[in-house]
Design an enzyme around this catalytic site. Structure first.
Site, PDB file in Angstrom:
ATOM      1  CG  ASP A  97      -2.141  -0.749   1.135  1.00 59.24           C
ATOM      2  OD1 ASP A  97      -2.579  -1.121   0.326  1.00 59.24           O
ATOM      3  OD2 ASP A  97      -2.634  -1.107   2.175  1.00 59.24           O
TER       4      ASP A  97
HETATM    5  C1  GLC Z   1      -1.957  -4.447   5.471  1.00 62.32           C
HETATM    6  C2  GLC Z   1      -2.900  -4.262   4.711  1.00 62.32           C
HETATM    7  C3  GLC Z   1      -2.605  -5.243   3.471  1.00 62.32           C
HETATM    8  C4  GLC Z   1      -1.435  -4.530   2.837  1.00 62.32           C
HETATM    9  C5  GLC Z   1      -0.551  -4.735   3.783  1.00 62.32           C
HETATM   10  C6  GLC Z   1       1.015  -3.997   3.107  1.00 62.32           C
HETATM   11  O1  GLC Z   1      -1.569  -5.443   5.976  1.00 62.32           O
HETATM   12  O2  GLC Z   1      -4.106  -4.863   5.407  1.00 62.32           O
HETATM   13  O3  GLC Z   1      -3.839  -4.986   2.536  1.00 62.32           O
HETATM   14  O4  GLC Z   1      -1.307  -5.439   1.649  1.00 62.32           O
HETATM   15  O5  GLC Z   1      -0.731  -3.897   4.903  1.00 62.32           O
HETATM   16  O6  GLC Z   1       0.623  -2.606   2.565  1.00 62.32           O
END
Ligand code: GLC
Length: 798
Positions: free
Chosen positions: A486
């Site tokens: 993210d």
């Molecule tokens: C968190 C989120 C997931 C994401 C990860 C890395 O675990 O819930 O959706 O892929 O962070 O950003």
């Protein structure tokens, strides 16, 4: 024996031996509708389906002491005026003894103080919208005790986001009163829920559609519904409520203000006597609410409460009986047989809705998160997982894009433009088909979020085609506003940057589609089309995304490459290597080389980092990952979810020793050998472990709700022990540490039970030399679907 706690001998409970754990250690009691988080000191909050829109009790955010308020029972000795909390919080008086047992769907807190022994068993029945605190008190002294008990909770109730933002305006809509006939406090909120669709908002005259109730099975001699009356002063807290100090509640009702449920039970408990009673709290529909609670109180006799505890136990036994393992390692057995499964069930039920780290106000259900959470759930409850896959399909738009997160009940979602989201649905469908063989599912029709409808198969096509339609000139999918990472959210926002991981994920989906469509003899044209795309991406990846010793991770909008030895920070990323192997892009030498590079550049004593070197300089052309503290989260922590993919990748190239070493060292029980350092719960996976670039190296972050749970269970069961469902059978393909002599697995699969024993006399990591099925020599390692309700034995010699 950890400093703060350890597993029970049968592994079914985690026993916390002192209340002052480094962080609150919580448990979940959930039934799909009524959900409760319960900490080891009686903290935690409750909600009905959704914590944002239908909250029952409050959580006070960012406050100290943490983990308040909670589900408390004050005990006051009326002779001396002394009072305490049997859960330690909130009064914090040192107890003579304390023990908390977190179990499957319940938490018991035992304590004693000056001869009064207590046990509070908090649980949520599988079939009722409420929670029960089953309480036993025992007077072990030789004098009769004159006590007052004060069960206490703080209600929101209703819209918790509004409650937080709109203080104090929101308070004018709250009502609570005591019904002397039914002996119960009712509380509600006449302010509706902001996020409901307009037509629903006015269904209950614009009010929140629920009442909460709070009652005790003991005689109630007084009550308070007004929190401020109960606490008595703005300079006091639940640690020293005036009314408990005085030993008398004020019978306050509430119309406007802060709502609580406080009850007073005056009891004489004779020397040596035991007293059993229950506190019940739940949610009923606004219409006709009194009749509903009357019905509940009639039905929930002490016998019904006992039965409900037995049902709860049976429920988990039955659910988890799908697979049981016996390996040479007790820690692994405990995880695979009990705790990892529990975490999978909790993640499946609450997604990213509510934890100590997900405040229950903004995130809801994650599209990619839920798609992955359900992968390991399919084997336990395929029909429930199927419903969730259908729900996910409804979050897809007709162009194949999806909501990134969505909210149940209010039925709204948020689109963020992450590039990877659409690719998770086909993966979920793949796991579902392999477990069940239910290919008719592909033809079931679901609506798109923006209208129109299509079959599940069409949804998969649209997701894949959408990702392929957004690619660079050299045919690598675009990063857009981020991918699984993210926090790589700025490198592709102008629509030029590419994501290597999305390219790899795309290949995984394409491979699945080609294989599945061929197997089911569907759509030869699509097969040809997908084969071509697969070849194009594999070729390009190996031509231009190979850095010499590993794969790049992404390119920025300006075309510069990241995840290369030429970069100063973020030279190598874990996911790009693991998924290169999982997708079949990296073969032979390259597969070995890229995974070796992970070991060389990323590994630490608690697992490989998500990337390295950590970002020290912020870089707005990459993303917020570069502004996170080095060693935390996506900036070079050990993100356990990608560690699982690294383990999977190692099993693909048959490195059992490396796969197991990584699996073992990232077990929560192993990470928390020093419970002060790991700090979070030793019985569940956390999202990440703080990396060596940070002074809190080894501390766990974001426990409970993480894709790690589902993938680590798959790592243990499917990839290491090698029990792999296929369309037409069950494969056993061990990839284990060479020092194991043997292991056993009992696995239910399509209406038969496979009793598998694997012997490893030659101490190999993988490979099979002799196989017997039901006592007869058998060729290969794919066992047929019997669908006969019977047991079949499989004996394997490696
Ligand atoms: C968190 C989120 C997931 C994401 C990860 C890395 O675990 O819930 O959706 O892929 O962070 O950003």
């Amino acid at each position: 024996m950890g400093k703060y706690g350890h597993f029970s001998e049968d592994g079914l409970e985690f026993i916390i031996t002192r209340p002052d754990t480094p962080q609150p250690w919580i448990n979940y009691a959930v039934n799909g509708k009524y959900h409760a988080l319960i900490s080891n000191t009686g903290g935690g909050y409750s909600y009905y389906i959704t914590p944002r829109d239908s909250r029952i009790t409050r959580r006070r955010y960012n406050c100290l002491p943490e983990d308040r308020p909670g589900r408390y029972v004050y005990i006051r000795d009326n002779k001396t005026g002394e009072y305490y909390s049997p859960t330690w919080q909130p009064v914090l008086k040192e107890l003579d003894s304390y023990e908390c047992r977190h179990g499957l769907g319940y938490t018991k807190i035992f304590s004693s103080y000056k001869g009064i022994k207590s046990c509070i068993n908090y649980f949520v029945p599988i079939d009722a919208d409420m929670e029960i605190w089953k309480i036993t008190l025992e007077n072990t002294t030789d004098e009769d005790k004159d006590l007052s008990l004060f069960p206490y909770v703080e209600f929101v109730p209703g819209d918790a986001l509004d409650d937080l933002i709109e203080q104090p305006n929101n308070s004018h809509f709250r009502y609570a009163d005591y019904d002397p006939q039914e002996k119960v406090i009712y509380a509600t909120n006449k302010l509706g829920v902001s996020f409901l669709p307009e037509e629903e908002q006015y269904k209950d005259e614009g009010c929140w559609g629920k009442y909460v109730f709070f009652t005790s099975t003991l005689d109630i001699t007084a009550y308070d519904c007004n929190r401020d009356h109960f606490i008595g002063s703005p300079y006091r807290s639940e640690a020293n409520p005036l009314r408990v100090e005085k030993g008398q509640l004020t019978n306050s009702m509430l119309n406007s203000g802060h709502v609580c449920g406080a009850l007073q039970n005056n009891i004489i408990i004779k020397a040596g006597e035991k007293l059993k009673f229950c506190i019940m709290m739940g949610a009923v529909d606004r219409q006709d609410y009194k009749n509903q609670t009357c019905q509940i109180f009639k039905e929930w006799t002490p016998e019904r409460v006992e039965k409900s505890l037995v049902d709860l136990k049976k429920y988990y036994e039955e659910l988890f009986s799908t697979v049981q393992v016996n390996t040479p390692n007790d820690r692994v057995n405990r995880m695979l047989n009990i705790w990892n499964k529990l975490q999978v069930k909790v993640n499946f039920t609450v997604s990213r809705d509510a934890s100590r780290f997900h405040g229950g106000l903004s995130y809801g259900m994650g599209f990619r998160d839920t798609s992955q959470d359900l992968l390991a759930m399919i084997m336990f409850d395929a029909p429930a997982a199927k419903e969730v896959i259908k729900e996910l399909a409804r979050q897809m738009f007709s162009d194949g894009t999806t909501y990134h997160n969505f909210f149940r009940v209010s039925n709204d979602g948020i689109k963020t433009g992450h590039s990877d989201d659409p690719l998770w649905l086909p993966l979920a469908v793949q796991y579902y088909l392999k477990e069940t063989g239910d290919f008719d599912f592909l033809d079931e029709v679901e609506e798109y979020a923006d209208g129109g409808s299509g079959t599940i198969l069409k949804h998969c096509y649209r997701g894949i085609d959408q990702v392929w339609s957004k690619r660079s000139e050299r045919n690598i999918p675009l990063m857009l506003n981020g991918d699984w990472n993210d926090d790589l959210n700025e490198c592709g926002k102008h629509g030029k940057g590419e994501s290597v991981m999305v390219a790899e994920q795309l290949c995984v989906d394409l491979k699945f589609m080609i294989e599945m469509l061929t197997y089911t003899k569907r759509d030869p044209q699509k097969v040809e089309e997908y084969k071509k795309i697969y070849e194009i991406v594999v070729e390009e990846m190996n031509k231009s995304c190979w850095d010499g010793k590993w794969y790049h991770r992404f390119t920025k909008d300006d075309g510069s490459v990241m995840g290369s030895y030429k970069n100063e920070q973020g030279q190598i990323y874990l996911n790009a290597q693991s998924w290169a192997v999982i997708s079949g892009i990296a073969k032979d030498e390259r597969a070995i080389q890229c995974l070796d590079s992970v070991l060389e550049h990323l590994d630490s004593k608690v697992g490989p980092r998500i990337c390295a070197p950590a970002y020290i300089k912020s870089d707005a052309t990459i993303g917020i990952a570069t502004r996170e503290a080095p060693g935390k989260k996506e900036n070079a922590s050990i993100f356990n979810h990608p560690v699982a993919w690294f383990i999977q990748a190692n099993t693909i190239i048959k490195r059992g020793n490396i796969a197991f070493e990584q699996y073992y060292k990232t077990l929560p029980e192993v990470l928390s050998e020093d419970q002060d350092i790991f700090a979070v719960e030793p019985y569940v996976y956390c999202e990440y472990t703080t990396g060596p670039d940070h002074k809190e190296f080894g501390e766990g972050g974001h426990s409970w709700l993480t894709g790690t749970a589902s993938w680590m269970l798959l790592c243990g069961l499917n990839f290491i022990l090698g029990i792999k469902p296929k369309y037409d059978g069950l494969v056993v393909d061990p990839c284990i540490p060479s020092d194991w002599d043997e292991y056993e697995v009992v696995r239910k699969f399509r209406n038969s039970t496979y009793k598998i024993s694997v012997k490893n006399p030659n101490h190999k990591e993988s490979g099979i030399s002799e196989v017997k099925l039901d006592g007869e020599t058998f060729e290969g390692n794919k066992f047929p679907v019997f669908d006969d309700g019977k047991e079949h034995t499989i004996e394997i010699v490696m």
